[in-house]
Design an enzyme around this catalytic site. Structure first.
Site, PDB file in Angstrom:
ATOM      1  N   ARG A   1      -1.435   7.473  10.338  1.00  0.00           N
ATOM      2  CA  ARG A   1      -1.746   6.087   9.992  1.00  0.00           C
ATOM      3  C   ARG A   1      -2.972   6.072   9.085  1.00  0.00           C
ATOM      4  O   ARG A   1      -3.994   6.702   9.381  1.00  0.00           O
ATOM      5  CB  ARG A   1      -2.011   5.257  11.247  1.00  0.00           C
ATOM      6  N   VAL A   2      -2.875   5.367   7.970  1.00  0.00           N
ATOM      7  CA  VAL A   2      -3.995   5.223   7.040  1.00  0.00           C
ATOM      8  C   VAL A   2      -4.242   3.727   6.856  1.00  0.00           C
ATOM      9  O   VAL A   2      -3.374   3.005   6.375  1.00  0.00           O
ATOM     10  CB  VAL A   2      -3.712   5.915   5.692  1.00  0.00           C
ATOM     11  N   GLY A   3      -5.398   3.252   7.283  1.00  0.00           N
ATOM     12  CA  GLY A   3      -5.636   1.821   7.234  1.00  0.00           C
ATOM     13  C   GLY A   3      -7.103   1.471   7.185  1.00  0.00           C
ATOM     14  O   GLY A   3      -7.957   2.331   6.971  1.00  0.00           O
TER      15      GLY A   3
ATOM     16  N   SER B   1     -13.775  -1.524   6.241  1.00  0.00           N
ATOM     17  CA  SER B   1     -13.719  -2.555   5.203  1.00  0.00           C
ATOM     18  C   SER B   1     -14.713  -3.680   5.443  1.00  0.00           C
ATOM     19  O   SER B   1     -15.079  -4.401   4.509  1.00  0.00           O
ATOM     20  CB  SER B   1     -12.305  -3.140   5.119  1.00  0.00           C
ATOM     21  N   ASP B   2     -15.155  -3.835   6.696  1.00  0.00           N
ATOM     22  CA  ASP B   2     -16.126  -4.887   6.991  1.00  0.00           C
ATOM     23  C   ASP B   2     -16.908  -4.519   8.246  1.00  0.00           C
ATOM     24  O   ASP B   2     -16.468  -3.680   9.038  1.00  0.00           O
ATOM     25  CB  ASP B   2     -15.427  -6.232   7.190  1.00  0.00           C
TER      26      ASP B   2
ATOM     27  N   ARG C   1       0.839  -1.199   0.000  1.00  0.00           N
ATOM     28  CA  ARG C   1       0.000   0.000   0.000  1.00  0.00           C
ATOM     29  C   ARG C   1       0.875   1.251   0.000  1.00  0.00           C
ATOM     30  O   ARG C   1       0.535   2.257  -0.633  1.00  0.00           O
ATOM     31  CB  ARG C   1      -0.919   0.010   1.223  1.00  0.00           C
TER      32      ARG C   1
ATOM     33  N   MET D   1      -5.799  -2.330  14.826  1.00  0.00           N
ATOM     34  CA  MET D   1      -4.761  -2.954  15.650  1.00  0.00           C
ATOM     35  C   MET D   1      -3.548  -2.071  15.945  1.00  0.00           C
ATOM     36  O   MET D   1      -2.555  -2.573  16.475  1.00  0.00           O
ATOM     37  CB  MET D   1      -4.283  -4.256  14.987  1.00  0.00           C
TER      38      MET D   1
ATOM     39  N   ARG E   1      13.425  -5.952   5.400  1.00  0.00           N
ATOM     40  CA  ARG E   1      12.309  -6.873   5.619  1.00  0.00           C
ATOM     41  C   ARG E   1      11.148  -6.611   4.651  1.00  0.00           C
ATOM     42  O   ARG E   1       9.995  -6.949   4.932  1.00  0.00           O
ATOM     43  CB  ARG E   1      11.796  -6.798   7.070  1.00  0.00           C
TER      44      ARG E   1
END
Length: 238
Positions: A87-89, A203-204, A24, A180, A43
């Site tokens: 934070r973008v989520g 998203s849900d 993303r 989270m 990583r």
């Protein structure tokens, strides 16, 4: 350089957008930033720096969960001089007033994690967003005609939780979304004198079991990124 970030000094802007998924981050850099350059890849946690409407901005993945995001947020702040993290989520909804595809601006974040109690001498710590950043995000959404929900998130340690009754408690207390990371990022920002904000798309829905399609997630994700980027410009102008 740090054990987890191999960017040289000065590689990051003072503002960093942070999605969980490093791919993303790559998408944001390629879609929204001009002259974006990869600056770290340890990583495969990819990070980029470019410009948005002439403003230098970075984007980097933070992984899943409070331990992972806390490592990257801390190192960006203390080793690279980052001042603001957005934070973008995605998140899941537990409140029937919240619908899938809604965009949520997290003013605060509850959590079942002990990380903030560890850093705050076993006392409750109010993990909150920076007011100026939140205000700019709300205004950016209004300017773009995007409706947003504003309020509390819940940062869970377990994705597959056995305690389903906790969702009833969250709904009672008006929690808008379950994710989270926000409480961890807010705690790190407070500890190291930086600023942070979390913006999520739903998203849900945990109650209705509705889920967005990949195409719908992409559309609402783009709106969230536009809000985040425009909020940076708005706050710069204040």
């Amino acid at each position: 350089m740090t054990p987890h970030i191999n960017a040289p000094a000065g590689a990051f802007a003072d503002v960093v957008l942070m999605p969980g998924d490093p791919l993303r981050a790559k998408y944001i850099a390629e879609t929204f930033l001009e002259n974006a350059q990869e600056v770290t890849n340890v990583r495969n946690m990819l990070g980029y720096t470019g410009t948005y409407k002439g403003r230098k901005i970075s984007v980097m993945g933070h992984g899943m969960g409070i331990p992972s995001c806390s490592i990257y947020a801390k190192e960006l702040i203390t080793e690279y001089g980052v001042k603001k993290i957005i934070r973008v989520g995605s998140c899941g909804a537990v409140n029937m007033d919240v619908k899938i595809r809604d965009v949520i601006i997290g003013l605060g974040a509850c959590t079942d994690s002990k990380v903030n109690r560890i850093r705050f001498k076993d006392n409750d710590f109010a993990a909150i967003a920076d007011f100026g950043m939140a205000r700019a995000a709300v205004q950016a959404a209004k300017n773009k005609g995007i409706d947003v929900k504003v309020g509390n998130l819940f940062s869970a340690d377990l994705f597959y939780t056995p305690d389903l009754e906790m969702f009833d408690v969250m709904e009672k207390y008006g929690i808008l979304g379950v994710e989270m990371e926000a409480a961890g990022i807010y705690g790190v920002a407070a500890e190291f004198k930086a600023k942070a904000l979390t913006i999520c798309t739903v998203s849900d829905h945990i109650r209705t079991h509705e889920q967005t399609s990949a195409e719908e997630r992409q559309l609402t994700f783009n709106e969230m990124i536009e809000i985040a980027l425009e909020s940076v410009l708005l706050e710069d102008s204040l």
